[in-house]
Design a protein around this motif. Structure first.
Motif, mmCIF file in Angstrom:
data_model
loop_
_atom_site.group_PDB
_atom_site.id
_atom_site.type_symbol
_atom_site.label_atom_id
_atom_site.label_comp_id
_atom_site.label_asym_id
_atom_site.label_seq_id
_atom_site.Cartn_x
_atom_site.Cartn_y
_atom_site.Cartn_z
ATOM 1 N N ASN A 1 26.927 42.725 43.309
ATOM 2 C CA ASN A 1 27.085 42.486 44.748
ATOM 3 C C ASN A 1 28.222 41.520 45.064
ATOM 4 N N LYS A 2 29.277 41.568 44.246
ATOM 5 C CA LYS A 2 30.464 40.758 44.485
ATOM 6 C C LYS A 2 31.562 41.543 45.199
ATOM 7 N N ALA A 3 31.355 42.845 45.369
ATOM 8 C CA ALA A 3 32.313 43.698 46.073
ATOM 9 C C ALA A 3 31.604 44.974 46.483
ATOM 10 N N SER A 4 32.191 45.686 47.446
ATOM 11 C CA SER A 4 31.614 46.962 47.869
ATOM 12 C C SER A 4 32.671 48.038 48.072
ATOM 13 N N CYS A 5 33.959 47.632 48.078
ATOM 14 C CA CYS A 5 35.040 48.594 48.288
ATOM 15 C C CYS A 5 36.245 48.170 47.455
ATOM 16 N N ALA A 6 36.526 48.933 46.412
ATOM 17 C CA ALA A 6 37.569 48.559 45.460
ATOM 18 C C ALA A 6 38.777 49.473 45.558
ATOM 19 N N LEU A 7 39.929 48.880 45.376
ATOM 20 C CA LEU A 7 41.171 49.637 45.205
ATOM 21 C C LEU A 7 41.514 49.575 43.723
ATOM 22 N N VAL A 8 41.513 50.729 43.066
ATOM 23 C CA VAL A 8 41.827 50.820 41.638
ATOM 24 C C VAL A 8 43.179 51.499 41.484
ATOM 25 N N ILE A 9 44.098 50.834 40.784
ATOM 26 C CA ILE A 9 45.445 51.370 40.594
ATOM 27 C C ILE A 9 45.750 51.449 39.109
ATOM 28 N N VAL A 10 46.271 52.596 38.688
ATOM 29 C CA VAL A 10 46.737 52.751 37.310
ATOM 30 C C VAL A 10 48.217 53.131 37.348
ATOM 31 N N ALA A 11 49.000 52.518 36.480
ATOM 32 C CA ALA A 11 50.438 52.814 36.435
ATOM 33 C C ALA A 11 50.947 52.559 35.033
ATOM 34 N N ASP A 12 51.804 53.436 34.555
ATOM 35 C CA ASP A 12 52.446 53.204 33.256
ATOM 36 C C ASP A 12 53.915 53.580 33.320
ATOM 37 N N HIS A 13 54.731 52.640 32.854
ATOM 38 C CA HIS A 13 56.188 52.814 32.773
ATOM 39 C C HIS A 13 56.545 52.915 31.295
ATOM 40 N N GLU B 1 32.597 49.033 38.986
ATOM 41 C CA GLU B 1 31.161 49.283 38.928
ATOM 42 C C GLU B 1 30.394 47.987 38.679
ATOM 43 N N GLY B 2 30.929 47.132 37.811
ATOM 44 C CA GLY B 2 30.286 45.858 37.516
ATOM 45 C C GLY B 2 30.269 44.917 38.711
ATOM 46 N N TYR B 3 31.387 44.851 39.423
ATOM 47 C CA TYR B 3 31.434 44.023 40.628
ATOM 48 C C TYR B 3 30.445 44.522 41.674
#
Length: 314
Positions: free
Chosen positions: A127-139, A121-123
């Motif tokens: 106006n530093k980005a418009s399409c983000a890939l967000v990944i969450v993972a926990d081992h 949201e901040g990016y």
């Protein structure tokens, strides 16, 4: 801000409560009564936080609504990294072969999902980005101590990925209307209650009651705050997805808020505590049941302490 697509990955190895009965003499009935957990997933040989993240991304790419080359930001979230230098976000960037874009990772315990989305949201706002890939993972099972009768039976592994855009991309996008997050390290035994110190002893939870009490305080509170910020009330919620730490906590949260149990989405019974991934998995698992106009609140609480809530409109 819009969620265009969401996916998840779960290891195939299932660990039931009887495993801990044999290991620690904890009965399945005792575990279910106190946590709601009947089984959990455990990463197999050769799997780790990064491989699970990549697997979730591969599932996502099967139905991506635009070219992966439009992705101009990757945000990863975990508190159980496979590599403390090559983060899961870097591993995903390498796998996708998308060069020269911002790649960052965040760790705020089980609240990391919302903080990762907030970073996107901040990016977008700058106006530093418009399409983000967000990944969450926990081992979690790479760090926990199975012989610990306090928390060794709680943990499960998994990953989730989502495409988030500044502007709507498809009619089926989920609208993220509001996010509120905060730190609560000044509350209770925040800096002692749940700790993961790899050089010492892994995940331990010496003050589980303090975690329970604060989770049951902060999740309803921030959920109501995010609703009020949008001019909405409890009656306007169609579904609540709380952090999947303990089913008793989830029930306490909905009882405090006056939400009927049929509006609660939960997966801890089958997956255990999957850390910052639990809410994202629940969102992915239930995406086909949501109807146009539905409102969902995702609310989280993490060790340290940290908390947050997000309002999604279908």
């Amino acid at each position: 801000m819009y969620i265009n697509r969401i996916s998840h990955y779960l290891p195939t190895n299932v660990v039931d409560n009887e495993y801990f009965t044999e290991l620690n003499n904890l009965s399945s009935e005792w575990i279910v009564e106190r946590t709601g957990i009947r089984e959990r997933r455990k990463a197999g040989e050769g799997e780790n936080t990064n491989t699970m993240a990549i697997a979730a991304v591969e599932a996502l790419l099967q139905e991506i609504p635009y070219s992966k080359n439009q992705i101009d930001l990757i945000v990863g979230a975990t508190y159980t990294p496979y590599d403390t230098i090559v983060s899961l976000a870097h591993a995903v960037q390498h796998h996708l072969n998308i060069p020269d874009i911002p790649v960052v990772s965040v760790s705020s315990a089980c609240s990391s999902l919302l903080n990762a989305i907030e970073l996107a949201e901040g990016y977008f706002a700058m106006n530093k980005a418009s399409c983000a890939l967000v990944i969450v993972a926990d081992h979690n099972t790479a760090y926990n101590n199975e012989n610990d009768t306090m928390s060794g039976h709680l943990w499960g592994d998994g990953a989730s990925a989502m495409l988030i855009s500044k502007e709507r991309q498809t009619e089926g996008d989920l609208f993220i209307r509001k996010i509120i997050t905060g730190g609560a390290a000044t509350s209770g035994k925040a800096v002692e209650a749940v700790v993961l110190r790899p050089n010492e002893r892994g995940v331990v939870m010496p003050y589980g009651r303090d975690v329970f009490q604060n989770a049951c305080t902060y999740m309803p509170k921030v959920s109501q705050q995010v609703l009020e910020a949008c001019g909405l009330g409890i009656k306007d919620i169609d579904y609540l997805i709380p952090h999947q730490a303990n089913h008793r906590i989830s029930l306490n949260v909905i009882n405090t808020m006056g939400i009927p149990e049929e509006k609660l989405l939960s997966n801890i019974q089958r997956l255990g505590n999957t850390g910052c991934v639990g809410c994202a998995i629940a969102l992915s698992e239930n995406k086909d049941r949501f109807k146009k106009g539905d409102r969902l609140v995702v609310t989280v609480f993490g060790g340290g302490y940290s908390y947050g809530a997000m309002l999604i409109e279908v």
